[in-house]
Design an enzyme around this catalytic site. Structure first.
Site, PDB file in Angstrom:
ATOM      1  CG  HIS A 132      48.343  -1.054  51.289  1.00 22.34           C
ATOM      2  ND1 HIS A 132      48.799  -0.233  52.310  1.00 22.34           N
ATOM      3  CD2 HIS A 132      48.556  -2.321  51.697  1.00 22.34           C
ATOM      4  CE1 HIS A 132      49.270  -0.991  53.287  1.00 22.34           C
ATOM      5  NE2 HIS A 132      49.130  -2.259  52.948  1.00 22.34           N
ATOM      6  CG  HIS A 138      65.383   5.207  46.526  1.00 26.91           C
ATOM      7  ND1 HIS A 138      64.699   4.347  47.358  1.00 26.91           N
ATOM      8  CD2 HIS A 138      64.985   4.889  45.273  1.00 26.91           C
ATOM      9  CE1 HIS A 138      63.930   3.544  46.626  1.00 26.91           C
ATOM     10  NE2 HIS A 138      64.084   3.855  45.358  1.00 26.91           N
TER      11      HIS A 138
END
Lengths: 300, 300
Positions: free
Chosen positions: B107, B171
Site C-alpha cells: 500500500h 481488536h
C-alpha cells in the site's frame, strides 16, 4: 421486577432450541461450543457451525456480562458522579451464512440491559437474500407481522421501519437485505411493564425457527451456477461492509475489548469484492439490487 | 509557494510511472482507467488491474478534489466564522493484492491538502506479507530508510514508529503487516519549506517501484499449496478488518460521499474468515503471527 436468572435461563434455552433446530435442518453440521469468561465479570457460550449441508458457516452465541457500570453508560443510567452501580447485559446473537446462494443469510439478536435506573430489552430479526424472491420476502414479513401483532398491532410497522433505517449501507445507497424488524431500548412505559417487554422479546426469539426453516426447506435443493455463487460472494462482501462500518453491536464489541472471535462470527466464510460489478439488464441480480431499498411493504 | 498544477502534474506522472512499472512486471494484466468527476469540484483517474499473472487485483488511483472548505476542516484551517475559503486535496493511493501468497500486499499513499492557512503533505508506504520472510522485511525497511536518509537522518525512525502505531488492528492485537513509513500533516516548519516537503514526498513516491518490484521478482515463482492460499485469504480478511474499522482515509471517504468504488479498490478480490484459526506449532503461519507486532527493528 424480573430476576437476572430468569432472563439468562430464557436466553440459554433459546440458544439450545435454535441450535437443535438448525442442526436438524442441516442434517450434517454440528455446533461446536466454546465457553469463555470475561475478566471483569460474566462470560458466554459461543456456538459455531461450519461446512454443513445447508450452513456454510454460522454462529449462535449467548453471553451474559456484568460488573461495574462502564463510563459510557453512566449518564444514560442516571448515576450521580461517584455513585457505584453494576450493569448487566445478556442476550443471544446469531448469523447464518448458507451454502446455497438461493437461501438467504439471516440475523437475529435479542438482548437485555440493566444499569442504574436503566432497564430495557432490544433485538430484531432481519433477512439478507443473495437473490430476492418476492414470495419468500412476503412470507418472512408476514410471519414477523403476525408475531408482532399478538402483542401490539402497531409494533410491526414501527419496528419494520426501524430495521429499514438501521440496516442501510449508506456508501452503497442500498439496504443490507429486505430488513425485518429492529427495536432498541424498550423500557417499561405507561401501561407496559418490563415483564411485558420480556414477553415480547420471548415471542420474537421463539419465532425464529418458524421464520427461517421454511426458507431453508423451500430453497435448499435449488440448483445454482458458478455465476450465482460469485454473486453470493459479492453480496457477502456487502454484508462485511455493513457489519464493520455501521453495525453498532460489532463496533461496540470491538471497541470495548469484547471477545473478538465471538463478535466476528458474523462475518462470512468467504467474501469477494470486484470493481464496478454491474448486473446485466433484466437479470435476477439487477432485480435484487432494485429491491434493496427502504420502505417496501412486503407484508400482505 | 507551489502551484496546484505542479503538484497535480507530479501525482499524475507518478501514477503513470507506477502503472507502467507494475504492468511490465505483471506481464499479463492491464490497468483499466475510469475518469470521474466530483459534483462539487475536481475528480479523479481510477486505474484498476485484475487477474494478472502476478496481481490478482490492484488499484492505483489519482484524485484531485476542490471546492468550498468542508466544515470539519474550517477550525483547523484557522477560518473566521463566515470567512469563505477553498480547499484542495490531491494525491495518489494504491493497494496491490498479488496472486501468489508468497508475494506481500503493498500500500502506498501520497497526498497534499490546502485549506485556508493550512498546507501540508502526508503519505507512506507499508507492506503486508501473508508470510513474513525476514530478508524481505529487512530489504524493504532498508530501502525506506535509505530513501528517508537522503532528506533527514531522523525521518525513518520517526515515520517507522508512526506506521507501527497507525497500521495496528487493536481488536486482534496485531499489526496489519510489517509496517513501513507513515507521515501526516507535514507543513512548512522552522527551516523546512513546503517545497522541501514536496521534494520529500516526491522522493517517497519515486521509491515505490524500487521497494516492490524486487519483492515480486524474488517471490513470483515460489510454489505454494492450497493451505498457503487459504492462509492468504485469512490474512486478507484481516486487511479488510483494518481498512473498514480503522483506516482514516477509508472512513473519511465513505462518510463524506466519496466515490465508493474508488475508495474500496483497496479491498481484496477474495477474503476468508474462520472461527478460531490457530496455526500449528512452529509453522510458518505461527512465525508470521509472532512478527506482527510493533517495534521490530527490521532495518539493518
Amino acid at each position: 421486577m424480573i430476576s437476572k436468572e430468569s432472563i439468562e435461563n430464557y436466553f440459554q434455552s433459546l440458544q439450545d432450541e435454535i441450535c437443535n433446530g438448525l442442526e436438524k435442518a442441516d442434517g450434517k453440521g454440528n455446533f461446536q461450543e466454546d465457553l469463555w469468561k470475561r475478566e471483569a465479570g460474566g462470560g458466554g457460550r459461543t456456538r459455531i457451525i461450519s461446512n454443513g449441508d445447508v450452513i456454510e458457516k454460522g454462529g449462535v452465541n449467548f453471553s451474559s456480562v456484568f460488573g461495574p457500570c462502564p463510563d459510557f453508560l453512566r449518564k444514560e443510567a442516571g448515576l450521580a458522579e461517584n455513585e457505584e452501580a453494576e450493569f448487566h447485559a445478556t442476550g443471544v446473537s446469531l448469523v447464518i451464512h448458507p451454502v446455497n446462494p438461493m437461501i438467504p443469510i439471516i440475523h437475529m439478536n435479542v438482548r437485555y440491559l440493566k444499569a442504574g435506573n436503566l432497564e430495557w430489552f432490544g433485538g430484531g430479526i432481519d433477512l439478507t437474500p443473495h437473490y430476492i424472491f418476492e414470495e419468500d420476502a412476503t412470507f418472512f414479513h408476514n410471519h414477523l407481522k403476525s408475531v408482532c401483532d399478538t402483542h401490539n398491532p402497531a409494533y410491526y410497522t414501527e419496528f419494520k421501519k426501524w430495521a429499514d433505517d438501521y440496516f442501510f449501507i449508506k456508501h452503497r445507497n442500498e439496504t443490507r437485505g429486505i430488513g425485518g424488524i429492529f427495536f432498541d431500548r424498550l423500557a417499561a412505559k405507561d401501561s407496559i411493564s418490563i415483564e411485558d417487554r420480556f414477553n415480547f422479546v420471548q415471542t420474537i426469539g421463539n419465532s425464529f425457527l418458524g421464520a427461517y426453516l421454511p426458507l431453508i426447506e423451500k430453497n435448499r435443493n435449488k440448483t445454482y451456477t458458478e455465476a450465482n455463487r460469485q454473486w453470493q460472494l459479492l453480496r457477502r462482501g456487502r454484508y462485511v461492509e455493513f457489519n464493520l462500518v455501521y453495525d453498532r453491536g460489532t463496533k461496540f464489541g470491538l471497541l470495548t475489548n469484547g471477545r473478538t472471535e465471538s463478535i466476528l462470527m458474523s462475518l462470512p466464510p468467504t467474501a469477494c469484492w470486484e470493481y464496478m460489478n454491474i448486473p446485466g439488464k433484466d437479470s435476477l441480480e439487477e432485480k435484487t439490487l432494485s429491491l434493496l431499498r427502504k420502505g417496501i411493504d412486503w407484508a400482505k
